[in-house]
Structures are given as C-alpha cells and as structure tokens.
Design a protein around this motif. Structure first.
Motif, PDB file in Angstrom:
ATOM      1  N   LEU A  78       0.653  -1.213  -0.068  1.00  0.00           N
ATOM      2  CA  LEU A  78      -0.267   0.025   0.100  1.00  0.00           C
ATOM      3  C   LEU A  78       0.791   1.284   0.023  1.00  0.00           C
ATOM      4  CD1 LEU A  78      -2.525  -0.874   2.984  1.00  0.00           C
ATOM      5  CD2 LEU A  78      -2.787  -1.147   0.392  1.00  0.00           C
ATOM      6  N   VAL A  79       0.674   2.219  -1.097  1.00  0.00           N
ATOM      7  CA  VAL A  79       1.409   3.431  -1.065  1.00  0.00           C
ATOM      8  C   VAL A  79       0.422   4.522  -0.566  1.00  0.00           C
ATOM      9  CG1 VAL A  79       3.181   2.512  -2.571  1.00  0.00           C
ATOM     10  CG2 VAL A  79       0.959   3.935  -3.558  1.00  0.00           C
ATOM     11  N   LEU A  80       1.048   5.630  -0.090  1.00  0.00           N
ATOM     12  CA  LEU A  80       0.091   6.656   0.181  1.00  0.00           C
ATOM     13  C   LEU A  80      -0.634   7.149  -0.964  1.00  0.00           C
ATOM     14  CD1 LEU A  80      -0.654   8.802   2.550  1.00  0.00           C
ATOM     15  CD2 LEU A  80       1.233  10.171   1.784  1.00  0.00           C
ATOM     16  N   GLY A  81      -2.167   7.067  -0.697  1.00  0.00           N
ATOM     17  CA  GLY A  81      -2.894   7.549  -1.920  1.00  0.00           C
ATOM     18  C   GLY A  81      -3.699   6.343  -2.513  1.00  0.00           C
ATOM     19  N   ASP A  82      -3.197   5.443  -2.165  1.00  0.00           N
ATOM     20  CA  ASP A  82      -4.139   3.994  -2.479  1.00  0.00           C
ATOM     21  C   ASP A  82      -5.435   3.921  -1.893  1.00  0.00           C
ATOM     22  OD1 ASP A  82      -2.185   2.990  -4.138  1.00  0.00           O
ATOM     23  OD2 ASP A  82      -1.412   1.628  -2.944  1.00  0.00           O
ATOM     24  N   ALA A  83      -6.328   3.424  -2.573  1.00  0.00           N
ATOM     25  CA  ALA A  83      -7.746   3.701  -2.145  1.00  0.00           C
ATOM     26  C   ALA A  83      -7.719   2.901  -0.625  1.00  0.00           C
ATOM     27  CB  ALA A  83      -8.633   3.053  -2.857  1.00  0.00           C
ATOM     28  N   ALA A  84      -7.039   1.787  -0.543  1.00  0.00           N
ATOM     29  CA  ALA A  84      -6.895   0.823   0.540  1.00  0.00           C
ATOM     30  C   ALA A  84      -6.028   1.195   1.464  1.00  0.00           C
ATOM     31  CB  ALA A  84      -6.667  -0.384   0.081  1.00  0.00           C
ATOM     32  N   PHE A  85      -5.647   2.574   1.301  1.00  0.00           N
ATOM     33  CA  PHE A  85      -4.636   3.047   2.438  1.00  0.00           C
ATOM     34  C   PHE A  85      -5.383   3.399   3.777  1.00  0.00           C
ATOM     35  CE2 PHE A  85      -1.456   5.407   4.497  1.00  0.00           C
ATOM     36  CZ  PHE A  85      -0.143   4.936   4.109  1.00  0.00           C
ATOM     37  N   PRO A  86      -5.017   2.971   4.878  1.00  0.00           N
ATOM     38  CA  PRO A  86      -5.644   3.229   5.923  1.00  0.00           C
ATOM     39  C   PRO A  86      -6.162   4.851   6.191  1.00  0.00           C
ATOM     40  CG  PRO A  86      -4.139   1.609   6.542  1.00  0.00           C
ATOM     41  CD  PRO A  86      -3.717   2.235   5.296  1.00  0.00           C
ATOM     42  N   ALA A  87      -7.123   5.238   6.241  1.00  0.00           N
ATOM     43  CA  ALA A  87      -7.483   6.667   6.449  1.00  0.00           C
ATOM     44  C   ALA A  87      -7.110   7.200   7.593  1.00  0.00           C
ATOM     45  CB  ALA A  87      -8.888   6.962   6.296  1.00  0.00           C
ATOM     46  N   THR A  88      -7.092   6.638   8.686  1.00  0.00           N
ATOM     47  CA  THR A  88      -6.387   7.240   9.847  1.00  0.00           C
ATOM     48  C   THR A  88      -5.035   7.329   9.788  1.00  0.00           C
ATOM     49  OG1 THR A  88      -6.509   4.839  10.885  1.00  0.00           O
ATOM     50  CG2 THR A  88      -8.286   6.165  11.491  1.00  0.00           C
ATOM     51  N   LEU A  89      -4.281   6.424   9.185  1.00  0.00           N
ATOM     52  CA  LEU A  89      -2.789   6.690   8.873  1.00  0.00           C
ATOM     53  C   LEU A  89      -2.333   7.846   7.969  1.00  0.00           C
ATOM     54  CD1 LEU A  89      -1.241   3.117   9.332  1.00  0.00           C
ATOM     55  CD2 LEU A  89      -1.150   4.941  10.978  1.00  0.00           C
TER      56      LEU A  89
END
Length: 361
Positions: A78-89
C-alpha cells in the motif's frame, strides 16, 4: 490526493526508500512536485542547491526485488494515496509513505483500538488484556498491538476470532519473537500483519518507535494494561495523545512496578479503564479522525528556492527543534518559501524535518 497508477506507485516506493527522504520530506515532495516521479528527477538539483551531496536513490532493480519478495510472501503493498491505504494513518502528521501487509487488508479500514503493555506481564495482566481484546472484538473493534511477548500476545490471542492487526518493526515476513511463530501464522489467516519496513528487514531498536507510531495512528484509542515507567508502551501512549487519540490505562497495585506506567498515565489525565464500558463511554464523544488535510505549505509551486534564503535559514538552525513559522518570522519570508528551503536542506543532509512543522540540525 488522487489514487496513483502503477508507475507512480513504483516511484512512490522508490522515493520512500531514498536516503534522507523520511515521512515528512516524502509528503512535502509529493505536495511540491505533484508526483513521486517528478520528485525523483528533481532531487539531485535540490541537494546541490542546498550545498550537499545528492540523495542516494535506490536503483530500479532494488525496488523490483522488493516487490518480487512481497509477491513471493503473499504480501500486499500500500502506498500513500491508494484507495485501501488506512484513512487514519493517511491523516497522521506525517503519514507513513508506504506499508506492507499480509492477511485481511480490509481490517485496516475498520474502527481499531490498540492494547499494549509489558512484555513480562503478570497472570492478571494477561487475563485482563485477553478479556478486553475479546470484548472489543465482539463490540465491533479491531484490536491492534505489536506482537511482542506478554500483553501484546494476549491481546492478539483474545481478538483472533473477530480480527486483529499486528504491527511489526521489521518486515512483514520477520517473525519476532520466534516463539510467536504460531500466533503470527494465525494472524495472517484471521487478521492482518502490517509494517513500514522493507520486505526481509530484521527489526532493529530504531524501528520500534516507528512501529509504535503506527499502532497509535491506526487506532481510535490506546489501552495500556501493564507497563513500567520507562517502556515502549508509554511511548505509544504519548504518541497517541499527540495524534489526538484517547489514552486508557488499567489501574494496578502500587506495589507492582508494572502498574507504575498505567498509574502515572492516570495522574496525567488518561481515562480509567476497568472494562469495555469505560472504552465505549469515551468513544461516544470521540471526535472524527477524518478531518480534511491542511493545505500544502508550498501552494503547488515547483520553482527552485533562492540559495541565499537557504543559507540564512541554515544559519538559524540548531540541535533544538525550531518551528517553521518562527524561522519564517526570523528571515521575513513566506512560510511556503521557508518550508521549501527546509526541504532542500533536509535532502542535502543539512537539516532534519520533524512532525508538527519543526526542523533541527
């Protein structure tokens, strides 16, 4: 931030693995140049302009090898900006640039609560951690911890039926401690393993503060069951407070050194936790964690920074962290220009960028 395509995802992983590019400078580079590819092209000139040597950008082959190792391990990048990237992080300051996961990535988007504590825990502490984790899972929360001995292991075990996330200091393929190999496999099957570190990395002491920051950043709140005064669990609690999360502490006997940490947190204003009711009551008033991100300090510009301004700012830096706004007042320059100059000094190895808009030598 729009979802990146595959080429940009590759470049973001490469930028994250570049020497002297940490989470703060990574996000600032994306804000300034709009893409990791453009940032990678600009790095040599930025470092030279700031009077330092160019950052060491890893060769394409090394990034290809890391991605291949992830595929072999059944891991997901997961890279920053991916849809699955945790929103809290993604909402933390600064967010982690990249994450590797094994298991059920969907758990990262559900409400999470961290349970942490002593590695050498009492029988009562283990029972409390396991019971709380089970109750949290039944109430719809995903339990997060660090897969360490003691309280962490008990919390993961208690939450296995409903889902748990183990955050590691090493790579997601680094099973540590070794005696938790069976628990690790169970979490891969029924939960999620998470790490910022590259595939194959073995955990070092310097990795654990970063791991603790992920544990608190992913969670709505952090519960400390047992911990001595000088422990990683209290660091996690401090990080949680800085990130606007709730901090809970399970009280204990003043005769047990493992109770000194939670008891001290209670003196500092942590929420008393004697059961699931205390946690749910606090969450009834928990503010939303998905506030819009602040505008970029760069204003979208990509022009170079005046060399004279860079040197004026460099002369003001010291080992003591200094707020970016204070530097801007001292040099009578816009905050955006100062932020850009600090970024270039960081990439030249002449400054360190810290969370909260701080910088030091």
């Amino acid at each position: 931030m729009s979802p990146p395509d595959e080429a940009e995802r590759f470049d973001r992983l490469r930028l994250a693995r570049t020497g002297r590019v940490g989470p703060v400078s990574f996000r600032q580079l994306l804000d300034r140049f709009g893409s990791a590819g453009a940032a990678l092209e600009a790095l040599p000139d930025m470092a030279r302009r700031a009077g330092g040597q160019a950052c060491v950008v890893p060769p394409v082959s090394r990034i290809e090898a890391e991605i291949a190792a992830g595929a072999d391990a059944g891991a997901t990048l997961l890279v920053l900006g991916d849809a699955a990237f945790p929103a809290t992080l993604a909402a933390t300051d600064p967010p982690p640039p990249v994450l590797w996961t094994r298991g059920d990535v969907e758990l990262l988007s559900r409400p999470c609560v961290a349970v942490v504590g002593a590695r050498i825990a009492s029988a009562g502490g283990l029972r409390i951690a396991r019971g709380l984790a089970g109750q949290l899972g039944e109430a719809g929360h995903v339990v997060v911890s660090g897969l360490a001995r003691g309280i962490d292991s008990a919390a993961h075990a208690g939450a296995l039926p409903t889902g748990t996330v183990a955050v590691l200091g090493g790579g997601v393929d680094d099973v540590y401690p070794p005696e938790n190999a069976e628990l690790y496999d169970q979490i891969v099957e029924r939960g999620c393993i998470l790490s910022e570190s590259p595939m194959g990395a073995r955990a070092q002491a310097r990795d654990f503060p970063r791991r603790n920051r992920l544990i608190s950043g992913l969670s709505r709140g952090v519960i400390v069951v047992e911990a001595e005064l000088r422990s990683g669990s209290l660091i996690t609690a401090r990080l949680a407070a800085e990130q606007g999360r709730d901090v809970f502490a399970v009280p204990g006997s003043p005769l047990d050194p493992r109770s000194k940490g939670p008891n001290e947190l209670l003196r500092q204003g942590a929420i008393l936790c004697e059961g699931i009711e205390d946690i749910e009551r606090a969450f009834d008033t928990l503010r939303q964690l998905d506030e819009p991100a602040a505008d970029s300090p760069f204003g979208g510009g990509t022009d170079g920074v005046d060399a004279a301004l860079i040197e004026r700012i460099a002369a003001l830096l010291s080992p003591t962290p200094t707020p970016r706004d204070e530097l801007a007042r001292a040099v009578n320059a816009p905050v955006g220009a100062v932020a850009a100059a600090l970024l270039e000094l960081s990439l030249a190895g002449r400054a360190t960028l810290l969370p909260g808009g701080l910088a030091s030598l």
